[in-house]
Design a protein around this motif. Structure first.
Motif, PDB file in Angstrom:
ATOM      1  N   VAL A   2       0.850  -1.185   0.000  1.00 52.84           N
ATOM      2  CA  VAL A   2       0.000   0.000   0.000  1.00 52.84           C
ATOM      3  C   VAL A   2       0.887   1.237   0.000  1.00 52.84           C
ATOM      4  CG1 VAL A   2      -1.726   1.301   1.266  1.00 52.84           C
ATOM      5  CG2 VAL A   2      -1.835  -1.194   1.223  1.00 52.84           C
ATOM      6  N   GLN A   3       0.552   2.182  -0.838  1.00 55.61           N
ATOM      7  CA  GLN A   3       1.252   3.455  -0.862  1.00 55.61           C
ATOM      8  C   GLN A   3       0.354   4.536  -0.258  1.00 55.61           C
ATOM      9  OE1 GLN A   3       1.037   1.655  -4.031  1.00 55.61           O
ATOM     10  NE2 GLN A   3       2.822   0.584  -3.217  1.00 55.61           N
ATOM     11  N   LEU A   4       0.947   5.356   0.588  1.00 55.61           N
ATOM     12  CA  LEU A   4       0.211   6.427   1.257  1.00 55.61           C
ATOM     13  C   LEU A   4       0.859   7.768   0.936  1.00 55.61           C
ATOM     14  CD1 LEU A   4      -0.184   4.827   4.809  1.00 55.61           C
ATOM     15  CD2 LEU A   4      -1.828   4.797   2.934  1.00 55.61           C
ATOM     16  N   ALA A   5       0.024   8.778   0.711  1.00 55.08           N
ATOM     17  CA  ALA A   5       0.538  10.112   0.411  1.00 55.08           C
ATOM     18  C   ALA A   5      -0.273  11.151   1.172  1.00 55.08           C
ATOM     19  CB  ALA A   5       0.475  10.374  -1.086  1.00 55.08           C
ATOM     20  N   GLU A   6       0.384  11.852   2.093  1.00 51.72           N
ATOM     21  CA  GLU A   6      -0.276  12.896   2.876  1.00 51.72           C
ATOM     22  C   GLU A   6      -0.273  14.224   2.131  1.00 51.72           C
ATOM     23  OE1 GLU A   6       2.239  10.404   5.848  1.00 51.72           O
ATOM     24  OE2 GLU A   6       2.457  11.274   3.855  1.00 51.72           O
ATOM     25  N   SER A   7      -1.260  15.038   2.447  1.00 55.70           N
ATOM     26  CA  SER A   7      -1.325  16.404   1.928  1.00 55.70           C
ATOM     27  C   SER A   7      -2.126  17.250   2.902  1.00 55.70           C
ATOM     28  CB  SER A   7      -1.970  16.438   0.542  1.00 55.70           C
ATOM     29  OG  SER A   7      -3.289  15.949   0.606  1.00 55.70           O
ATOM     30  N   GLY A   8      -2.055  18.563   2.714  1.00 52.92           N
ATOM     31  CA  GLY A   8      -2.872  19.467   3.515  1.00 52.92           C
ATOM     32  C   GLY A   8      -2.146  20.202   4.617  1.00 52.92           C
ATOM     33  N   GLY A   9      -0.858  19.911   4.802  1.00 51.34           N
ATOM     34  CA  GLY A   9      -0.109  20.620   5.821  1.00 51.34           C
ATOM     35  C   GLY A   9       0.166  22.059   5.410  1.00 51.34           C
ATOM     36  N   GLY A  10       0.709  22.829   6.365  1.00 52.35           N
ATOM     37  CA  GLY A  10       1.044  24.211   6.070  1.00 52.35           C
ATOM     38  C   GLY A  10       1.276  25.016   7.323  1.00 52.35           C
ATOM     39  N   ARG A  19      -7.007  20.640   7.597  1.00 56.28           N
ATOM     40  CA  ARG A  19      -7.451  19.271   7.371  1.00 56.28           C
ATOM     41  C   ARG A  19      -6.389  18.549   6.564  1.00 56.28           C
ATOM     42  NH1 ARG A  19     -12.640  16.508   4.306  1.00 56.28           N
ATOM     43  NH2 ARG A  19     -11.476  17.127   2.434  1.00 56.28           N
ATOM     44  N   LEU A  20      -5.845  17.505   7.165  1.00 52.90           N
ATOM     45  CA  LEU A  20      -4.879  16.657   6.475  1.00 52.90           C
ATOM     46  C   LEU A  20      -5.609  15.529   5.762  1.00 52.90           C
ATOM     47  CD1 LEU A  20      -2.101  16.308   9.209  1.00 52.90           C
ATOM     48  CD2 LEU A  20      -2.454  18.129   7.528  1.00 52.90           C
ATOM     49  N   SER A  21      -5.073  15.144   4.607  1.00 47.76           N
ATOM     50  CA  SER A  21      -5.591  14.010   3.865  1.00 47.76           C
ATOM     51  C   SER A  21      -4.480  13.009   3.640  1.00 47.76           C
ATOM     52  CB  SER A  21      -6.143  14.455   2.505  1.00 47.76           C
ATOM     53  OG  SER A  21      -7.217  15.357   2.664  1.00 47.76           O
ATOM     54  N   CYS A  22      -4.861  11.755   3.529  1.00 43.75           N
ATOM     55  CA  CYS A  22      -3.911  10.677   3.250  1.00 43.75           C
ATOM     56  C   CYS A  22      -4.541   9.789   2.187  1.00 43.75           C
ATOM     57  CB  CYS A  22      -3.622   9.898   4.520  1.00 43.75           C
ATOM     58  SG  CYS A  22      -2.648   8.399   4.288  1.00 43.75           S
ATOM     59  N   ALA A  23      -4.023   9.871   0.969  1.00 46.96           N
ATOM     60  CA  ALA A  23      -4.545   9.090  -0.137  1.00 46.96           C
ATOM     61  C   ALA A  23      -3.818   7.752  -0.205  1.00 46.96           C
ATOM     62  CB  ALA A  23      -4.369   9.852  -1.443  1.00 46.96           C
ATOM     63  N   ALA A  24      -4.589   6.673  -0.294  1.00 52.45           N
ATOM     64  CA  ALA A  24      -4.026   5.332  -0.329  1.00 52.45           C
ATOM     65  C   ALA A  24      -4.213   4.710  -1.697  1.00 52.45           C
ATOM     66  CB  ALA A  24      -4.693   4.462   0.720  1.00 52.45           C
ATOM     67  N   SER A  25      -3.241   3.927  -2.114  1.00 54.50           N
ATOM     68  CA  SER A  25      -3.339   3.200  -3.374  1.00 54.50           C
ATOM     69  C   SER A  25      -2.618   1.876  -3.229  1.00 54.50           C
ATOM     70  CB  SER A  25      -2.719   4.013  -4.513  1.00 54.50           C
ATOM     71  OG  SER A  25      -1.349   4.248  -4.276  1.00 54.50           O
ATOM     72  N   GLY A  26      -2.963   0.920  -4.061  1.00 54.24           N
ATOM     73  CA  GLY A  26      -2.261  -0.350  -4.120  1.00 54.24           C
ATOM     74  C   GLY A  26      -3.124  -1.533  -3.729  1.00 54.24           C
ATOM     75  N   ARG A  27      -3.700  -1.512  -2.548  1.00 58.68           N
ATOM     76  CA  ARG A  27      -4.538  -2.634  -2.106  1.00 58.68           C
ATOM     77  C   ARG A  27      -5.811  -2.077  -1.482  1.00 58.68           C
ATOM     78  NH1 ARG A  27      -1.068  -7.823  -0.038  1.00 58.68           N
ATOM     79  NH2 ARG A  27       0.144  -8.081  -1.944  1.00 58.68           N
ATOM     80  N   THR A  28      -6.676  -2.947  -1.022  1.00 57.01           N
ATOM     81  CA  THR A  28      -7.989  -2.541  -0.547  1.00 57.01           C
ATOM     82  C   THR A  28      -7.882  -1.742   0.743  1.00 57.01           C
ATOM     83  OG1 THR A  28      -8.906  -4.532  -1.530  1.00 57.01           O
ATOM     84  CG2 THR A  28     -10.295  -3.310   0.016  1.00 57.01           C
ATOM     85  N   PHE A  29      -8.091  -0.441   0.609  1.00 61.87           N
ATOM     86  CA  PHE A  29      -7.947   0.475   1.737  1.00 61.87           C
ATOM     87  C   PHE A  29      -8.870   0.080   2.886  1.00 61.87           C
ATOM     88  CE2 PHE A  29      -7.033   4.326   3.845  1.00 61.87           C
ATOM     89  CZ  PHE A  29      -8.210   4.952   4.207  1.00 61.87           C
ATOM     90  N   SER A  30     -10.059  -0.389   2.585  1.00 66.05           N
ATOM     91  CA  SER A  30     -11.044  -0.674   3.623  1.00 66.05           C
ATOM     92  C   SER A  30     -10.672  -1.865   4.501  1.00 66.05           C
ATOM     93  CB  SER A  30     -12.418  -0.908   2.999  1.00 66.05           C
ATOM     94  OG  SER A  30     -12.370  -1.971   2.073  1.00 66.05           O
ATOM     95  N   ASN A  31      -9.629  -2.589   4.151  1.00 66.26           N
ATOM     96  CA  ASN A  31      -9.168  -3.707   4.983  1.00 66.26           C
ATOM     97  C   ASN A  31      -8.305  -3.257   6.155  1.00 66.26           C
ATOM     98  OD1 ASN A  31     -10.422  -5.551   3.344  1.00 66.26           O
ATOM     99  ND2 ASN A  31      -8.562  -6.133   2.235  1.00 66.26           N
ATOM    100  N   TYR A  32      -7.869  -2.003   6.148  1.00 68.33           N
ATOM    101  CA  TYR A  32      -6.803  -1.583   7.047  1.00 68.33           C
ATOM    102  C   TYR A  32      -7.251  -0.666   8.173  1.00 68.33           C
ATOM    103  CZ  TYR A  32      -3.866  -3.668   3.554  1.00 68.33           C
ATOM    104  OH  TYR A  32      -3.279  -4.576   2.704  1.00 68.33           O
ATOM    105  N   TYR A  80      -8.524  11.082   6.758  1.00 69.15           N
ATOM    106  CA  TYR A  80      -8.484  12.509   7.063  1.00 69.15           C
ATOM    107  C   TYR A  80      -8.126  12.757   8.525  1.00 69.15           C
ATOM    108  CZ  TYR A  80     -11.280  12.713   2.786  1.00 69.15           C
ATOM    109  OH  TYR A  80     -11.730  12.568   1.492  1.00 69.15           O
ATOM    110  N   LEU A  81      -7.591  13.936   8.769  1.00 68.22           N
ATOM    111  CA  LEU A  81      -7.428  14.420  10.147  1.00 68.22           C
ATOM    112  C   LEU A  81      -7.824  15.889  10.148  1.00 68.22           C
ATOM    113  CD1 LEU A  81      -6.509  13.621  13.024  1.00 68.22           C
ATOM    114  CD2 LEU A  81      -4.293  14.663  12.467  1.00 68.22           C
ATOM    115  N   GLN A  82      -8.975  16.176  10.720  1.00 68.04           N
ATOM    116  CA  GLN A  82      -9.416  17.554  10.893  1.00 68.04           C
ATOM    117  C   GLN A  82      -8.845  18.088  12.186  1.00 68.04           C
ATOM    118  OE1 GLN A  82     -11.384  19.603   8.839  1.00 68.04           O
ATOM    119  NE2 GLN A  82     -10.782  21.183  10.319  1.00 68.04           N
ATOM    120  N   MET A  83      -8.098  19.170  12.102  1.00 71.69           N
ATOM    121  CA  MET A  83      -7.418  19.735  13.263  1.00 71.69           C
ATOM    122  C   MET A  83      -7.941  21.154  13.508  1.00 71.69           C
ATOM    123  SD  MET A  83      -3.532  18.391  12.614  1.00 71.69           S
ATOM    124  CE  MET A  83      -3.280  19.464  11.217  1.00 71.69           C
ATOM    125  N   ASN A  84      -8.571  21.348  14.642  1.00 69.70           N
ATOM    126  CA  ASN A  84      -9.114  22.652  15.027  1.00 69.70           C
ATOM    127  C   ASN A  84      -8.410  23.158  16.284  1.00 69.70           C
ATOM    128  OD1 ASN A  84     -11.031  22.401  12.930  1.00 69.70           O
ATOM    129  ND2 ASN A  84     -12.487  21.390  14.301  1.00 69.70           N
TER     130      ASN A  84
END
Length: 123
Positions: A2-10, A19-32, A80-84
């Motif tokens: 599985v490959q993970l890529a974060e975005s949304g920092g600053g 709000r941070l996002s983490c996009a997953a690719s490669g295998r079934t994300f819902s298994n993890y 996702y991680l929503q940070m307030n």
């Protein structure tokens, strides 16, 4: 694999939100089981939040409870991680991570990691 890529920092002012996002690719994300960790300069990597495969159970570091929310959209293979109410002490590189065995706060239990995204809270 599985490959993970974060975005949304600053850069954000104290009291602000990101709000941070983490996009997953490669295998079934819902298994993890998925988690967020962070690492500040000169400190060890620290657990922030975790979520089960279905998004029905979550767990948080005490210092972020009530301010941060972890969630996932399995149709979009995204975590996702929503940070307030951000504080300067939240400044760190934030990582998403996954494993297929257990909902856990321990970094060593996670099998795959993203590269991280920098969050800086400063006025």
């Amino acid at each position: 694999q599985v490959q993970l890529a974060e975005s949304g920092g600053g850069l954000v002012q104290p009291g602000g939100s990101l709000r941070l996002s983490c996009a997953a690719s490669g295998r079934t994300f819902s298994n993890y089981y998925m988690g967020w960790f962070r690492q500040a300069p000169g400190k060890e990597r620290e657990f922030v939040a975790a979520i089960n495969q279905y998004g029905t159970y979550t767990y948080y570091l005490d210092s972020v409870k009530g301010r941060f929310t972890i969630s996932r959209d399995n149709t979009k293979n995204t975590l996702y991680l929503q940070m307030n109410s951000l504080k300067p002490e939240d400044t760190a590189v934030y990582y998403c991570a996954g494993n297929y065995r257990i909902l856990t706060t321990t970094a060593h239990d996670y099998d795959f990691w993203g590269q991280g995204t920098q969050v800086t809270v400063s006025s």
